[in-house]
Motif scaffolding. Sequence first.
Motif, PDB file in Angstrom:
ATOM      1  N   GLU A  94       1.141  -1.337   0.015  1.00  0.00           N
ATOM      2  CA  GLU A  94       0.085   0.020   0.079  1.00  0.00           C
ATOM      3  C   GLU A  94       0.944   1.250   0.017  1.00  0.00           C
ATOM      4  OE1 GLU A  94       0.396  -1.921   2.449  1.00  0.00           O
ATOM      5  OE2 GLU A  94       0.873  -0.707   4.285  1.00  0.00           O
ATOM      6  N   LYS A  95       2.249   1.173   0.551  1.00  0.00           N
ATOM      7  CA  LYS A  95       3.138   2.145   0.339  1.00  0.00           C
ATOM      8  C   LYS A  95       4.330   1.870  -0.577  1.00  0.00           C
ATOM      9  CE  LYS A  95       0.849   5.059   3.483  1.00  0.00           C
ATOM     10  NZ  LYS A  95       0.471   6.270   3.149  1.00  0.00           N
ATOM     11  N   LYS A  96       3.950   1.271  -1.511  1.00  0.00           N
ATOM     12  CA  LYS A  96       5.007   0.917  -2.563  1.00  0.00           C
ATOM     13  C   LYS A  96       6.303   0.329  -1.841  1.00  0.00           C
ATOM     14  CE  LYS A  96       2.132   2.246  -5.977  1.00  0.00           C
ATOM     15  NZ  LYS A  96       1.462   1.374  -6.854  1.00  0.00           N
ATOM     16  N   ALA A 156       7.734   1.409   0.723  1.00  0.00           N
ATOM     17  CA  ALA A 156       8.733   2.548   1.347  1.00  0.00           C
ATOM     18  C   ALA A 156       8.892   1.950   2.823  1.00  0.00           C
ATOM     19  CB  ALA A 156       7.750   3.696   1.588  1.00  0.00           C
ATOM     20  N   ALA A 170      10.051   1.524  -2.584  1.00  0.00           N
ATOM     21  CA  ALA A 170       9.998   3.293  -2.826  1.00  0.00           C
ATOM     22  C   ALA A 170      11.002   3.993  -2.231  1.00  0.00           C
ATOM     23  CB  ALA A 170       8.697   3.431  -2.781  1.00  0.00           C
ATOM     24  N   ASN A 191      13.144   5.229   1.237  1.00  0.00           N
ATOM     25  CA  ASN A 191      12.836   5.499   2.803  1.00  0.00           C
ATOM     26  C   ASN A 191      11.622   5.993   3.066  1.00  0.00           C
ATOM     27  OD1 ASN A 191      14.658   5.821   5.564  1.00  0.00           O
ATOM     28  ND2 ASN A 191      13.008   7.132   5.430  1.00  0.00           N
ATOM     29  N   ASP A 192      10.626   5.854   4.005  1.00  0.00           N
ATOM     30  CA  ASP A 192       9.526   6.349   4.104  1.00  0.00           C
ATOM     31  C   ASP A 192       9.620   8.015   4.502  1.00  0.00           C
ATOM     32  OD1 ASP A 192       6.941   7.528   5.254  1.00  0.00           O
ATOM     33  OD2 ASP A 192       6.599   5.297   5.557  1.00  0.00           O
ATOM     34  N   ILE A 193       9.053   8.703   3.490  1.00  0.00           N
ATOM     35  CA  ILE A 193       9.231  10.117   3.675  1.00  0.00           C
ATOM     36  C   ILE A 193       8.666  10.720   5.035  1.00  0.00           C
ATOM     37  CG2 ILE A 193       8.940  12.313   2.530  1.00  0.00           C
ATOM     38  CD1 ILE A 193       9.209  10.870  -0.231  1.00  0.00           C
ATOM     39  N   ILE A 228      13.549   2.979  -5.795  1.00  0.00           N
ATOM     40  CA  ILE A 228      13.638   4.446  -5.775  1.00  0.00           C
ATOM     41  C   ILE A 228      14.801   4.570  -4.382  1.00  0.00           C
ATOM     42  CG2 ILE A 228      12.782   6.598  -5.481  1.00  0.00           C
ATOM     43  CD1 ILE A 228      10.010   5.526  -6.665  1.00  0.00           C
ATOM     44  N   GLY A 229      15.361   5.530  -4.582  1.00  0.00           N
ATOM     45  CA  GLY A 229      16.246   5.917  -3.457  1.00  0.00           C
ATOM     46  C   GLY A 229      17.129   4.628  -2.812  1.00  0.00           C
ATOM     47  N   PRO A 273      16.048  10.008  -6.579  1.00  0.00           N
ATOM     48  CA  PRO A 273      15.891  11.526  -6.487  1.00  0.00           C
ATOM     49  C   PRO A 273      16.157  12.264  -5.526  1.00  0.00           C
ATOM     50  CG  PRO A 273      13.552  10.397  -6.121  1.00  0.00           C
ATOM     51  CD  PRO A 273      15.083   8.994  -6.280  1.00  0.00           C
ATOM     52  N   PHE A 274      17.307  11.947  -4.768  1.00  0.00           N
ATOM     53  CA  PHE A 274      17.869  12.403  -3.424  1.00  0.00           C
ATOM     54  C   PHE A 274      17.920  13.995  -3.478  1.00  0.00           C
ATOM     55  CE2 PHE A 274      19.804   8.386  -3.308  1.00  0.00           C
ATOM     56  CZ  PHE A 274      19.098   7.766  -2.166  1.00  0.00           C
ATOM     57  N   LEU A 286      14.844  16.072  -3.369  1.00  0.00           N
ATOM     58  CA  LEU A 286      14.318  15.929  -1.995  1.00  0.00           C
ATOM     59  C   LEU A 286      15.456  16.819  -0.959  1.00  0.00           C
ATOM     60  CD1 LEU A 286      13.335  12.222  -1.627  1.00  0.00           C
ATOM     61  CD2 LEU A 286      11.737  14.182  -1.698  1.00  0.00           C
ATOM     62  N   PHE A 306       5.668  16.419  -0.884  1.00  0.00           N
ATOM     63  CA  PHE A 306       5.319  14.993  -1.235  1.00  0.00           C
ATOM     64  C   PHE A 306       4.069  14.437  -0.350  1.00  0.00           C
ATOM     65  CE2 PHE A 306       5.339  10.332  -0.458  1.00  0.00           C
ATOM     66  CZ  PHE A 306       5.388   9.847  -1.816  1.00  0.00           C
ATOM     67  N   ARG A 355       0.788  16.136  -1.233  1.00  0.00           N
ATOM     68  CA  ARG A 355       0.153  15.779  -2.488  1.00  0.00           C
ATOM     69  C   ARG A 355      -0.889  14.835  -2.612  1.00  0.00           C
ATOM     70  NH1 ARG A 355       2.510  11.063  -5.526  1.00  0.00           N
ATOM     71  NH2 ARG A 355       2.351  10.060  -3.571  1.00  0.00           N
ATOM     72  N   ARG A 356      -1.194  13.928  -1.539  1.00  0.00           N
ATOM     73  CA  ARG A 356      -2.001  12.925  -1.583  1.00  0.00           C
ATOM     74  C   ARG A 356      -3.396  13.333  -0.554  1.00  0.00           C
ATOM     75  NH1 ARG A 356       0.093   8.922   3.258  1.00  0.00           N
ATOM     76  NH2 ARG A 356       1.274  10.572   4.085  1.00  0.00           N
TER      77      ARG A 356
HETATM   78  N1  COA Z   1       7.447   7.515   1.732  1.00  0.00           N
HETATM   79  C1  COA Z   1       6.255   7.497   2.181  1.00  0.00           C
HETATM   80  N2  COA Z   1       5.036   7.025   1.552  1.00  0.00           N
HETATM   81  C2  COA Z   1       5.375   6.736   0.424  1.00  0.00           C
HETATM   82  C3  COA Z   1       6.434   6.652  -0.471  1.00  0.00           C
HETATM   83  C4  COA Z   1       7.772   7.097   0.244  1.00  0.00           C
HETATM   84  N3  COA Z   1       8.874   7.041  -0.109  1.00  0.00           N
HETATM   85  N4  COA Z   1       6.440   6.104  -1.683  1.00  0.00           N
HETATM   86  C5  COA Z   1       5.045   6.076  -1.737  1.00  0.00           C
HETATM   87  N5  COA Z   1       4.715   6.120  -1.036  1.00  0.00           N
HETATM   88  C6  COA Z   1       2.843   6.481  -0.488  1.00  0.00           C
HETATM   89  C7  COA Z   1       2.157   7.254  -1.190  1.00  0.00           C
HETATM   90  O1  COA Z   1       2.241   8.549  -0.373  1.00  0.00           O
HETATM   91  C8  COA Z   1       0.847   6.842  -1.340  1.00  0.00           C
HETATM   92  O2  COA Z   1       0.220   6.771   0.091  1.00  0.00           O
HETATM   93  P1  COA Z   1      -1.335   7.239  -0.016  1.00  0.00           P
HETATM   94  O3  COA Z   1      -1.993   6.084  -0.684  1.00  0.00           O
HETATM   95  O4  COA Z   1      -1.581   7.049   1.638  1.00  0.00           O
HETATM   96  O5  COA Z   1      -1.705   8.352  -0.498  1.00  0.00           O
HETATM   97  C9  COA Z   1       1.012   5.220  -1.677  1.00  0.00           C
HETATM   98  O6  COA Z   1       2.526   5.151  -1.135  1.00  0.00           O
HETATM   99  C10 COA Z   1       1.153   4.917  -3.007  1.00  0.00           C
HETATM  100  O7  COA Z   1       1.844   5.683  -3.776  1.00  0.00           O
HETATM  101  P2  COA Z   1       1.530   6.684  -5.001  1.00  0.00           P
HETATM  102  O8  COA Z   1       2.255   7.717  -5.225  1.00  0.00           O
HETATM  103  O9  COA Z   1      -0.012   7.069  -5.040  1.00  0.00           O
HETATM  104  O10 COA Z   1       1.563   5.603  -6.242  1.00  0.00           O
HETATM  105  P3  COA Z   1       2.158   5.828  -7.611  1.00  0.00           P
HETATM  106  O11 COA Z   1       2.032   4.593  -8.400  1.00  0.00           O
HETATM  107  O12 COA Z   1       1.384   7.052  -8.303  1.00  0.00           O
HETATM  108  O13 COA Z   1       3.581   6.361  -7.743  1.00  0.00           O
HETATM  109  C11 COA Z   1       5.819   6.131  -6.355  1.00  0.00           C
HETATM  110  C12 COA Z   1       4.542   5.694  -6.771  1.00  0.00           C
HETATM  111  C13 COA Z   1       6.673   5.147  -5.736  1.00  0.00           C
HETATM  112  C14 COA Z   1       6.459   6.340  -7.897  1.00  0.00           C
HETATM  113  C15 COA Z   1       5.757   7.265  -5.845  1.00  0.00           C
HETATM  114  O14 COA Z   1       4.804   7.102  -4.695  1.00  0.00           O
HETATM  115  C16 COA Z   1       6.741   8.114  -5.358  1.00  0.00           C
HETATM  116  O15 COA Z   1       7.600   8.660  -6.059  1.00  0.00           O
HETATM  117  N6  COA Z   1       7.377   8.042  -3.976  1.00  0.00           N
HETATM  118  C17 COA Z   1       8.319   8.678  -3.590  1.00  0.00           C
HETATM  119  C18 COA Z   1       9.614   7.989  -3.568  1.00  0.00           C
HETATM  120  C19 COA Z   1      10.528   8.793  -2.927  1.00  0.00           C
HETATM  121  O16 COA Z   1      11.165   9.947  -3.378  1.00  0.00           O
HETATM  122  N7  COA Z   1      11.372   7.960  -2.060  1.00  0.00           N
HETATM  123  C20 COA Z   1      12.690   8.445  -1.545  1.00  0.00           C
HETATM  124  C21 COA Z   1      13.920   8.264  -2.095  1.00  0.00           C
HETATM  125  S1  COA Z   1      14.973   8.987  -1.155  1.00  0.00           S
END
Ligand code: COA
Length: 248
Positions: free
Chosen positions: A22-24, A26, A62, A64-66, A104-105, A128-129, A132, A243, A246-247
């Motif tokens: 549900e959080k990809k 993270a 995806a 670290n959890d942001i 990612i990350g 995408p460090f 951020l 970030f 956004r949701r």
């Molecule tokens: N930290 C916290 N929550 C995250 C997350 C992260 N790194 N990546 C994804 N999620 C959450 C989203 O906020 C969303 O939560 P919600 O359903 O409660 O709104 C859920 O996971 C699904 O993500 P969503 O963005 O709706 O799916 P998507 O298919 O459109 O995009 C990603 C998926 C992974 C491309 C996009 O979520 C993203 O870019 N995430 C951030 C990645 C990131 O920058 N990571 C840190 C690197 S240093």
Amino acid sequence: MTAAVTVTDEGAVRIIRMTRPEKKNALTLAMYAEMTRALHDADQSDAIRCAMIAGVPGAFCAGNDITDFLNASAGGLDPRAHEFLHALARRLKPLVAAVNGVAIGVGTTMLFHCDHVVAGTGATLSTPFLKLGLIPEAASTLLAPMRMGYARAFALLVMGRPLTAADAKDAGIVNTVVDGAEVDATALKAAQEIAALPPKTLAVARGLMRGHVEDVTKQIDTESMHFRELLQSDEARAAFAAFLARRK
Ligand code: COA
């Protein structure tokens, strides 16, 4: 064991699976701790010869959890992510990654520590460090230029340009690209192939090929020092908040 990381054994292969779809996938602090423990336990088990790290369809990890980044910028960095990076660098048993979907990350930078990587055709690797307000971690600033050359490492790590699975194979990060449905089975087969090798000889060969672990952990520590400072910056805090907002 938390619900978000499952650890199972297939013969001599320990499978560490991130399961927070549900959080990809993270990574939370609890997930880092579970994965650290699983790597340590694999090292200590005579029955386990190789580990495999996998995610769920569509999401290897995806990053670290942001939300945790935002909390850390207010309250200080919890050591659990850092401990996981040290465990990745120091572990003794080979690690195979099964990358299906986004990486990612840290989902991408952990791949530089793996011994063999299988990716699905639709997988994407990105870091995408800087967007951020952060810098690359997990010793990727050392390992990525060595692995793929400075120019490609800069485009990935600093410019944040994503790689397709085919690009990542071309760059020497990924060994094999297969249909998404085949990723886990292909990775498990590779892990079993490694697990069947004579363990002492494997340990010697791998140790020689991985070079100086101390250099890698020192780079992790140096990056981490900068990372901690940058987490407090206005740029980083604004990017995390954007970030998460956004949701809503
Ligand atoms: N930290 C916290 N929550 C995250 C997350 C992260 N790194 N990546 C994804 N999620 C959450 C989203 O906020 C969303 O939560 P919600 O359903 O409660 O709104 C859920 O996971 C699904 O993500 P969503 O963005 O709706 O799916 P998507 O298919 O459109 O995009 C990603 C998926 C992974 C491309 C996009 O979520 C993203 O870019 N995430 C951030 C990645 C990131 O920058 N990571 C840190 C690197 S240093």
